[in-house]
Design a protein around this motif. Structure first.
Motif, PDB file in Angstrom:
ATOM      1  N   LEU A 139       0.849   7.089  -6.593  1.00 39.13           N
ATOM      2  CA  LEU A 139      -0.353   8.207  -6.514  1.00 39.13           C
ATOM      3  C   LEU A 139       0.065   9.640  -6.343  1.00 39.13           C
ATOM      4  O   LEU A 139      -0.267  10.620  -6.950  1.00 39.13           O
ATOM      5  CB  LEU A 139      -1.606   7.887  -5.917  1.00 39.13           C
ATOM      6  CG  LEU A 139      -2.303   6.613  -6.215  1.00 39.13           C
ATOM      7  CD1 LEU A 139      -3.183   6.230  -5.284  1.00 39.13           C
ATOM      8  CD2 LEU A 139      -2.918   6.797  -7.693  1.00 39.13           C
ATOM      9  N   ALA A 140       0.939   9.832  -5.188  1.00 36.59           N
ATOM     10  CA  ALA A 140       1.444  11.240  -4.807  1.00 36.59           C
ATOM     11  C   ALA A 140       2.334  11.818  -5.977  1.00 36.59           C
ATOM     12  O   ALA A 140       2.151  12.915  -6.151  1.00 36.59           O
ATOM     13  CB  ALA A 140       1.977  11.049  -3.617  1.00 36.59           C
ATOM     14  N   VAL A 157       0.774  -1.246  -0.006  1.00 45.86           N
ATOM     15  CA  VAL A 157      -0.050  -0.133   0.091  1.00 45.86           C
ATOM     16  C   VAL A 157       0.845   1.348   0.039  1.00 45.86           C
ATOM     17  O   VAL A 157       0.459   2.147  -0.669  1.00 45.86           O
ATOM     18  CB  VAL A 157      -1.002   0.079   1.216  1.00 45.86           C
ATOM     19  CG1 VAL A 157      -1.476   1.342   1.437  1.00 45.86           C
ATOM     20  CG2 VAL A 157      -2.021  -1.132   1.195  1.00 45.86           C
ATOM     21  N   ARG A 158       1.890   1.176   0.737  1.00 42.56           N
ATOM     22  CA  ARG A 158       2.712   2.265   0.810  1.00 42.56           C
ATOM     23  C   ARG A 158       3.468   2.756  -0.737  1.00 42.56           C
ATOM     24  O   ARG A 158       3.377   3.963  -0.852  1.00 42.56           O
ATOM     25  CB  ARG A 158       3.907   1.984   1.740  1.00 42.56           C
ATOM     26  CG  ARG A 158       5.049   3.332   1.935  1.00 42.56           C
ATOM     27  CD  ARG A 158       6.058   2.982   2.928  1.00 42.56           C
ATOM     28  NE  ARG A 158       6.869   4.185   2.891  1.00 42.56           N
ATOM     29  CZ  ARG A 158       8.035   4.353   2.279  1.00 42.56           C
ATOM     30  NH1 ARG A 158       8.329   3.466   1.290  1.00 42.56           N
ATOM     31  NH2 ARG A 158       8.712   5.282   2.593  1.00 42.56           N
ATOM     32  N   LEU A 193      -7.117   0.882  -3.816  1.00 43.08           N
ATOM     33  CA  LEU A 193      -7.050   1.657  -2.355  1.00 43.08           C
ATOM     34  C   LEU A 193      -8.631   1.986  -2.058  1.00 43.08           C
ATOM     35  O   LEU A 193      -8.814   1.919  -0.829  1.00 43.08           O
ATOM     36  CB  LEU A 193      -6.102   3.004  -2.523  1.00 43.08           C
ATOM     37  CG  LEU A 193      -4.735   2.739  -2.484  1.00 43.08           C
ATOM     38  CD1 LEU A 193      -4.019   4.058  -2.602  1.00 43.08           C
ATOM     39  CD2 LEU A 193      -4.102   1.914  -1.322  1.00 43.08           C
ATOM     40  N   THR A 224      -5.470   3.384  -7.633  1.00 41.40           N
ATOM     41  CA  THR A 224      -6.749   4.328  -7.264  1.00 41.40           C
ATOM     42  C   THR A 224      -7.985   3.284  -6.771  1.00 41.40           C
ATOM     43  O   THR A 224      -8.389   3.406  -5.779  1.00 41.40           O
ATOM     44  CB  THR A 224      -7.424   5.063  -8.140  1.00 41.40           C
ATOM     45  OG1 THR A 224      -6.232   5.891  -8.520  1.00 41.40           O
ATOM     46  CG2 THR A 224      -8.354   5.971  -7.742  1.00 41.40           C
ATOM     47  N   LEU A 273       3.162  13.763   1.552  1.00 36.72           N
ATOM     48  CA  LEU A 273       3.151  12.371   2.017  1.00 36.72           C
ATOM     49  C   LEU A 273       3.652  12.407   3.518  1.00 36.72           C
ATOM     50  O   LEU A 273       3.767  11.652   4.363  1.00 36.72           O
ATOM     51  CB  LEU A 273       4.061  11.497   1.524  1.00 36.72           C
ATOM     52  CG  LEU A 273       3.228  10.919   0.203  1.00 36.72           C
ATOM     53  CD1 LEU A 273       4.342  10.058  -0.986  1.00 36.72           C
ATOM     54  CD2 LEU A 273       1.974  10.081   0.301  1.00 36.72           C
ATOM     55  N   ARG A 299       0.590   4.482  -2.771  1.00 41.55           N
ATOM     56  CA  ARG A 299       0.451   5.786  -2.097  1.00 41.55           C
ATOM     57  C   ARG A 299       1.328   6.640  -2.680  1.00 41.55           C
ATOM     58  O   ARG A 299       1.304   7.815  -3.102  1.00 41.55           O
ATOM     59  CB  ARG A 299       0.405   5.992  -0.718  1.00 41.55           C
ATOM     60  CG  ARG A 299      -0.749   5.062  -0.061  1.00 41.55           C
ATOM     61  CD  ARG A 299      -1.051   5.546   1.642  1.00 41.55           C
ATOM     62  NE  ARG A 299      -2.043   4.769   1.988  1.00 41.55           N
ATOM     63  CZ  ARG A 299      -3.448   5.213   1.902  1.00 41.55           C
ATOM     64  NH1 ARG A 299      -3.877   6.350   0.919  1.00 41.55           N
ATOM     65  NH2 ARG A 299      -4.316   4.455   2.402  1.00 41.55           N
TER      66      ARG A 299
END
Length: 309
Positions: free
Chosen positions: A21-22, A14-15, A83, A80, A36, A18
């Motif tokens: 996506l960032a 998951v990290r 998550l 996306t 983040l 993220r």
């Protein structure tokens, strides 16, 4: 329990999702790190590690910043959804009763409102407790209303968005075309030039100032010719006036196509190449969870023929 097959072991966690996506949203490691709450070297290492585990490059490093590669775009789209699904699962476990969520929404372009309802139906299935309201009074100036907290979400074409407190992601792009009567003097032309647009009346909707500026810049560059422009409130009215031979309609192709079946209107493009207009979705950080679901619903309901992302 011995008969249950073990789940697959993904290379990413998951990290990693993220971080990707960032980076896709921010465009630079520095801005992604700030979003983040990490250091810039940590974000850079996380990206390199993710690319190494996948065996492919996720972003191109350009003078304009980080741009997702095709593999990166695929990962951003899938991340996306994953998550959101994980968030839905956690939410169902923690709180089976759907909360009440209120969201105020506007489109920068009036002609998009006929497409939006189908996407909102999809969103309501994902969030049964959501209450949506269309704030059409902010259509002409959506960004100031978004910043002031008078809106939660805006679907934008050409307006610029401040980064502080506002998230913004691409949706799709459409093409601006030129529609005229089959009897129009330019109807036999293969394509139109900028001089053609100077010499004839252009018919358009009640477009925001930012979109008018975008059109002038992309068609005429630094020139600012005095054009004859007639603005009408409805797509049907614009096409009826064009059908009467009183001007050239300037409209989005996906909005215009359903009206072209009779053969009394013809479509032209610019000789200089297609005039593509980007669409984005912007939202306040306070509605992040619901906004991401809306973004996924809008992506899944994009009309055929439009370029996604």
């Amino acid at each position: 329990m011995d008969d249950i097959a073990p789940p697959p072991s993904p290379r990413l966690d998951v990290r990693d999702l993220r971080v990707v996506l960032a980076l896709a949203s921010a465009g630079t490691t520095a801005r992604a790190a700030a979003a983040l709450h990490l250091t810039q070297p940590a974000v850079s290492r996380a990206l390199l590690a993710a690319e190494d585990r996948l065996g492919t490059r996720l972003f191109d490093r350009t003078p304009r910043g980080l741009v997702p590669t095709p593999a990166g775009q695929e990962l951003v789209s899938g991340a996306t959804r994953l998550l959101l699904e994980l968030g839905d699962l956690e939410h169902r476990v923690r709180a089976p009763v759907a909360p009440s969520i209120r969201m105020r929404l506007v489109c920068e372009c009036y002609t998009a409102y006929h497409w939006l309802p189908s996407a909102l139906v999809t969103l309501r299935k994902s969030l049964p407790g959501i209450h949506l309201s269309l704030a059409v009074e902010h259509t002409q100036e959506p960004v100031p209303a978004l910043v002031a907290g008078e809106l939660d979400v805006a679907l934008l074409t050409t307006s610029s968005v401040p980064r502080a407190g506002i998230e913004c992601r691409p949706l799709f792009s459409d093409e601006i075309i030129f529609v005229m009567a089959a009897s129009h003097p330019l109807a036999s032309r293969k394509a139109l030039t900028r001089d053609d647009l100077r010499e004839h009346t252009l018919l358009t909707g009640q477009t925001p100032a930012a979109e008018s500026h975008w059109f002038m810049t992309h068609v005429f560059g630094r020139e600012r010719p005095r054009l004859r422009i007639e603005r009408l409130p409805l797509t049907e009215a614009i096409l009826d006036v064009a059908r009467a031979g009183l001007g050239i309609a300037v409209l989005s192709e996906w909005i215009t196509t359903p009206h072209l079946g009779k053969g009394d209107l013809v479509v032209k493009r610019l000789a200089s190449g297609p005039l593509r207009r980007p669409w984005r979705m912007a939202w306040r950080n306070e509605v992040q969870d619901a906004a991401l679901r809306l973004h996924a619903a809008l992506e899944s309901s994009v009309p055929r023929g439009l370029a996604v992302g």
